[in-house]
Design a protein around this motif. Structure first.
Motif, PDB file in Angstrom:
ATOM      1  N   ILE A  71     -24.365 -35.609   4.426  1.00 55.21           N
ATOM      2  CA  ILE A  71     -24.894 -35.365   5.761  1.00 55.21           C
ATOM      3  C   ILE A  71     -26.073 -36.311   5.981  1.00 55.21           C
ATOM      4  CG2 ILE A  71     -25.785 -33.653   7.378  1.00 55.21           C
ATOM      5  CD1 ILE A  71     -22.955 -33.096   6.384  1.00 55.21           C
ATOM      6  N   SER A  72     -25.959 -37.187   6.976  1.00 52.72           N
ATOM      7  CA  SER A  72     -26.973 -38.202   7.256  1.00 52.72           C
ATOM      8  C   SER A  72     -27.741 -37.849   8.523  1.00 52.72           C
ATOM      9  CB  SER A  72     -26.303 -39.572   7.394  1.00 52.72           C
ATOM     10  OG  SER A  72     -25.378 -39.555   8.462  1.00 52.72           O
ATOM     11  N   PRO A  73     -28.777 -38.623   8.880  1.00 57.52           N
ATOM     12  CA  PRO A  73     -29.588 -38.273  10.058  1.00 57.52           C
ATOM     13  C   PRO A  73     -28.865 -38.386  11.391  1.00 57.52           C
ATOM     14  CG  PRO A  73     -30.857 -39.645   8.542  1.00 57.52           C
ATOM     15  CD  PRO A  73     -29.436 -39.662   8.067  1.00 57.52           C
ATOM     16  N   GLU A  74     -27.715 -39.049  11.439  1.00 57.78           N
ATOM     17  CA  GLU A  74     -26.995 -39.182  12.704  1.00 57.78           C
ATOM     18  C   GLU A  74     -25.951 -38.076  12.823  1.00 57.78           C
ATOM     19  OE1 GLU A  74     -27.162 -41.775  10.490  1.00 57.78           O
ATOM     20  OE2 GLU A  74     -28.984 -42.496  11.457  1.00 57.78           O
ATOM     21  N   TRP A  75     -25.669 -37.657  14.033  1.00 55.34           N
ATOM     22  CA  TRP A  75     -24.588 -36.715  14.252  1.00 55.34           C
ATOM     23  C   TRP A  75     -23.275 -37.356  13.803  1.00 55.34           C
ATOM     24  CZ3 TRP A  75     -25.101 -31.776  14.936  1.00 55.34           C
ATOM     25  CH2 TRP A  75     -26.200 -31.249  15.609  1.00 55.34           C
ATOM     26  N   GLN A 105     -28.572 -29.494  10.948  1.00 56.01           N
ATOM     27  CA  GLN A 105     -28.156 -28.936  12.222  1.00 56.01           C
ATOM     28  C   GLN A 105     -26.634 -29.044  12.336  1.00 56.01           C
ATOM     29  OE1 GLN A 105     -30.620 -31.156  15.077  1.00 56.01           O
ATOM     30  NE2 GLN A 105     -31.720 -29.249  15.478  1.00 56.01           N
ATOM     31  N   PHE A 106     -26.016 -28.016  12.928  1.00 55.90           N
ATOM     32  CA  PHE A 106     -24.572 -27.959  13.104  1.00 55.90           C
ATOM     33  C   PHE A 106     -24.263 -27.578  14.549  1.00 55.90           C
ATOM     34  CE2 PHE A 106     -25.668 -26.883   8.798  1.00 55.90           C
ATOM     35  CZ  PHE A 106     -24.771 -27.604   8.031  1.00 55.90           C
ATOM     36  N   LYS A 107     -23.138 -28.070  15.027  1.00 56.27           N
ATOM     37  CA  LYS A 107     -22.675 -27.664  16.358  1.00 56.27           C
ATOM     38  C   LYS A 107     -21.159 -27.834  16.421  1.00 56.27           C
ATOM     39  CE  LYS A 107     -23.465 -32.212  18.520  1.00 56.27           C
ATOM     40  NZ  LYS A 107     -24.178 -32.922  19.601  1.00 56.27           N
ATOM     41  N   ASN A 108     -20.581 -27.222  17.444  1.00 53.58           N
ATOM     42  CA  ASN A 108     -19.139 -27.320  17.709  1.00 53.58           C
ATOM     43  C   ASN A 108     -18.291 -26.856  16.522  1.00 53.58           C
ATOM     44  OD1 ASN A 108     -19.753 -28.414  20.225  1.00 53.58           O
ATOM     45  ND2 ASN A 108     -19.618 -30.529  19.475  1.00 53.58           N
ATOM     46  N   ASP A 154     -19.001 -36.295  13.126  1.00 47.45           N
ATOM     47  CA  ASP A 154     -17.936 -35.301  13.258  1.00 47.45           C
ATOM     48  C   ASP A 154     -17.150 -35.190  11.951  1.00 47.45           C
ATOM     49  OD1 ASP A 154     -18.612 -34.913  15.932  1.00 47.45           O
ATOM     50  OD2 ASP A 154     -17.264 -36.518  16.598  1.00 47.45           O
ATOM     51  N   PHE A 155     -16.857 -33.955  11.555  1.00 47.14           N
ATOM     52  CA  PHE A 155     -16.061 -33.690  10.351  1.00 47.14           C
ATOM     53  C   PHE A 155     -14.848 -32.863  10.747  1.00 47.14           C
ATOM     54  CE2 PHE A 155     -20.380 -34.328   8.916  1.00 47.14           C
ATOM     55  CZ  PHE A 155     -20.225 -35.181   7.831  1.00 47.14           C
ATOM     56  N   ASP A 156     -13.720 -33.211  10.194  1.00 45.62           N
ATOM     57  CA  ASP A 156     -12.452 -32.534  10.480  1.00 45.62           C
ATOM     58  C   ASP A 156     -11.763 -32.340   9.146  1.00 45.62           C
ATOM     59  OD1 ASP A 156     -10.329 -31.450  11.751  1.00 45.62           O
ATOM     60  OD2 ASP A 156      -9.646 -33.282  12.724  1.00 45.62           O
ATOM     61  N   ALA A 161     -13.447 -27.789  11.803  1.00 44.26           N
ATOM     62  CA  ALA A 161     -14.130 -28.959  12.327  1.00 44.26           C
ATOM     63  C   ALA A 161     -15.529 -28.590  12.799  1.00 44.26           C
ATOM     64  CB  ALA A 161     -13.329 -29.573  13.473  1.00 44.26           C
ATOM     65  N   PHE A 162     -16.437 -29.545  12.729  1.00 46.62           N
ATOM     66  CA  PHE A 162     -17.808 -29.339  13.194  1.00 46.62           C
ATOM     67  C   PHE A 162     -18.494 -30.688  13.259  1.00 46.62           C
ATOM     68  CE2 PHE A 162     -17.769 -29.051   8.618  1.00 46.62           C
ATOM     69  CZ  PHE A 162     -18.883 -29.769   8.206  1.00 46.62           C
ATOM     70  N   SER A 163     -19.654 -30.699  13.880  1.00 51.94           N
ATOM     71  CA  SER A 163     -20.544 -31.854  13.872  1.00 51.94           C
ATOM     72  C   SER A 163     -21.809 -31.461  13.120  1.00 51.94           C
ATOM     73  CB  SER A 163     -20.897 -32.300  15.290  1.00 51.94           C
ATOM     74  OG  SER A 163     -19.732 -32.642  16.018  1.00 51.94           O
ATOM     75  N   ALA A 164     -22.389 -32.394  12.383  1.00 54.60           N
ATOM     76  CA  ALA A 164     -23.565 -32.081  11.584  1.00 54.60           C
ATOM     77  C   ALA A 164     -24.455 -33.302  11.447  1.00 54.60           C
ATOM     78  CB  ALA A 164     -23.159 -31.572  10.201  1.00 54.60           C
ATOM     79  N   ARG A 165     -25.716 -33.036  11.220  1.00 52.14           N
ATOM     80  CA  ARG A 165     -26.679 -34.083  10.896  1.00 52.14           C
ATOM     81  C   ARG A 165     -27.828 -33.451  10.132  1.00 52.14           C
ATOM     82  NH1 ARG A 165     -30.294 -35.605  16.270  1.00 52.14           N
ATOM     83  NH2 ARG A 165     -31.312 -33.562  16.503  1.00 52.14           N
ATOM     84  N   SER A 166     -28.604 -34.273   9.452  1.00 52.26           N
ATOM     85  CA  SER A 166     -29.844 -33.772   8.864  1.00 52.26           C
ATOM     86  C   SER A 166     -30.945 -33.926   9.908  1.00 52.26           C
ATOM     87  CB  SER A 166     -30.200 -34.565   7.607  1.00 52.26           C
ATOM     88  OG  SER A 166     -30.497 -35.906   7.933  1.00 52.26           O
ATOM     89  N   SER A 167     -31.842 -32.972   9.954  1.00 52.79           N
ATOM     90  CA  SER A 167     -32.931 -33.033  10.930  1.00 52.79           C
ATOM     91  C   SER A 167     -34.259 -33.370  10.276  1.00 52.79           C
ATOM     92  CB  SER A 167     -33.035 -31.699  11.680  1.00 52.79           C
ATOM     93  OG  SER A 167     -33.175 -30.609  10.772  1.00 52.79           O
ATOM     94  N   ASP A 168     -34.237 -33.743   8.982  1.00 49.71           N
ATOM     95  CA  ASP A 168     -35.464 -34.140   8.298  1.00 49.71           C
ATOM     96  C   ASP A 168     -35.494 -35.631   7.996  1.00 49.71           C
ATOM     97  OD1 ASP A 168     -33.543 -34.303   6.359  1.00 49.71           O
ATOM     98  OD2 ASP A 168     -34.359 -32.719   5.078  1.00 49.71           O
TER      99      ASP A 168
END
Length: 485
Positions: free
Chosen positions: A114-118, A166-169, A120-122, A79-86
């Motif tokens: 992967i879209s501009p908004e954060w 960008q990725f987190k968690n 969550d992916f599981d 699992a992770f959270s992701a978004r595009s930062s461009d």
């Protein structure tokens, strides 16, 4: 497409932990010209992918290695959270590699938008075309299944164009992420929904009270084709079950009978059956088709017949020469008026021609009331369903049809707003896109098309309106974002 690995920090697995956090201690190996990466103090990983300045370069990627061992045993998802930062939306390929033994390694991939908004992916750690990963490659004779455990070697991503992400968690979990309160309430409602026993009469007054042997099937002399077919089906399956014969004729005053009757009423597909003494079983349907459904329902509950699969060994008729019926009351009314068995698996099999008809027959026996797709022989399919009380005929363009109803070549020049607004470019687009489902002029145009459709097909009660298939852009205009941000 190559892959962009960024490593997972192997922390000691806690026996009681539901998650294994994946830290920020990455060992990066960045190929020249493929971009850069950095890990912020907040744990957010920024990855900038750049196509190398080489003629013909088709992908950009980076590598990273694990510093410690991470075992996949007991972990069910990554699992992770992701978004595009461009500000753009990117279709990415995510990879992971796994080692079961020195000579047994394999890699698996999953494509995600992967879209501009954060977001969550599981992702379940299993090989499954719909919900999990695809197998990419592996060692000779290596295990192709992802849910075998083993050692995690890398977690990767790849792009075929410049991308900033960008990725987190990042974490491994032992199951699905906790549901939102609204989703949890829905799950609880499903879990607590009243249960019923399948293949059982609703009310049994006395078990095993009436021997079925010696009964006749009573049918009014003016019965139509479907009623006669229903009687023949009842006679045939009871004969298979008991070894006896069940003649179809008007019952005399001394006959013990299975009486089939059509009692016109609404809803048209409701049916009932009952046996209150040892002289008669009454099976009724609100329409001829409902009577046929009632016969199949009775056979399942009274004789244990099962229509499990449209195959030679998928239909089960238990042999019971001493079959006895209970005294009972039963009734059924469909909750869904449109019941369709989606079937498109007849390709590339030597049994396809026969199997299509077996599938259509199986669907009727399981009370599906919509014409089976894929049978193109209209001269044969019409009498097939007439014998079975008719059906709901398939609609025109019965499938993913946004662009069949609103063809871009016809509408896009004058009405680009009927399609998708892509905020990454600030433009309307129709390639790999849906329709703008909040546009009032589009809704009016679809209503006009529906009116024309029902004029052409006055027998139809449904108008087909289905989104396009696959990973296509949903409209990002202000009205659509207000509906679903």
């Amino acid at each position: 497409m190559r892959f962009l690995p960024f490593c997972l920090l192997g922390l000691a697995t806690l026996a009681a932990a539901a998650e294994l956090p994946l830290g920020s201690d990455f060992a990066w190996e960045t190929p020249p010209g493929h971009g850069r990466q950095e890990v912020g103090d907040d744990g957010v990983i920024t990855v900038v992918l750049t196509l190398p300045p080489v003629d013909g370069a088709k992908d950009c990627w980076q590598n990273a290695g694990l510093k410690t061992t991470v075992r996949l045993k007991n972990w069910k998802t990554i699992a992770f959270s992701a978004r595009s930062s461009d500000g753009k939306t990117h279709m990415m390929a995510f990879y992971l590699s796994r080692r079961l033994a020195a000579d047994d390694q394999a890699s698996f991939y999953r494509r995600l938008e992967i879209s501009p908004e954060w977001r969550d992916f599981d992702l379940p750690l299993l090989r499954n075309a719909n919900t999990g990963f695809h197998f990419a490659k592996g060692s000779k004779n290596g295990d192709m299944e992802l849910d075998r455990g083993g050692e995690l070697l890398s977690w990767s991503a790849a792009a075929s164009a410049n991308a900033a992400l960008q990725f987190k968690n990042l974490r491994l979990t032992d199951g699905r992420a906790p549901l939102s309160p609204a989703a949890q309430a829905m799950a609880d409602a499903v879990r607590n929904h009243p249960k019923f026993q399948p293949y059982a009469f609703a009310e049994v007054l006395k078990p095993a009270a009436v021997p079925v042997a010696g009964m006749v099937i009573d049918l009014p002399p003016d019965s139509g084709e479907t009623e006669q077919f229903a009687a023949a089906e009842l006679a045939a399956y009871l004969a298979k079950a008991t070894g006896d014969e069940f003649p179809v004729r008007h019952a005399g005053p001394t006959d013990r009978a299975l009486r089939l009757r059509v009692t016109p009423a609404e809803p048209a597909e409701a049916f009932a059956s009952q046996c209150l003494d040892d002289t008669a079983v009454t099976i009724t349907g609100n329409s001829p088709r409902a009577l046929l459904y009632a016969v199949y329902d009775f056979l399942e509950k009274a004789a244990g017949v099962r229509f499990l699969m449209p195959l030679d060994d998928g239909e089960i008729v238990p042999r019971n020469p001493d079959l006895r019926l209970p005294l009972f009351r039963d009734q059924s009314s469909p909750l869904m008026s449109y019941r369709c068995s989606h079937y498109c698996s007849n390709k590339n099999t030597r049994y396809s021609a026969r199997h299509l008809w077996d599938m259509a027959d199986w669907a009727v026996k399981n009370r599906y009331n919509v014409e089976l797709e894929r049978i193109r022989d209209r001269t044969a399919i019409v009498p097939f369903y007439q014998r079975r009380g008719g059906c709901i005929w398939l609609m025109e363009n019965a499938g993913h049809n946004f662009h069949q109803l609103i063809p871009p070549r016809q509408y896009f020049t004058d009405h680009p707003e009927f399609f998708c607004f892509d905020r990454a470019t600030g433009q309307w687009r129709h390639e790999r896109a849906q329709l703008c489902t909040t546009n009032p002029d589009l809704i009016r145009e679809l209503a006009r098309l529906a009116d024309e459709y029902f004029t052409r097909h006055p027998d139809q009660t449904y108008f087909p309106l289905f989104q396009e298939d696959g990973a296509r852009l949903w409209c990002q205009c202000s009205a659509c974002l207000a509906l679903n941000p």
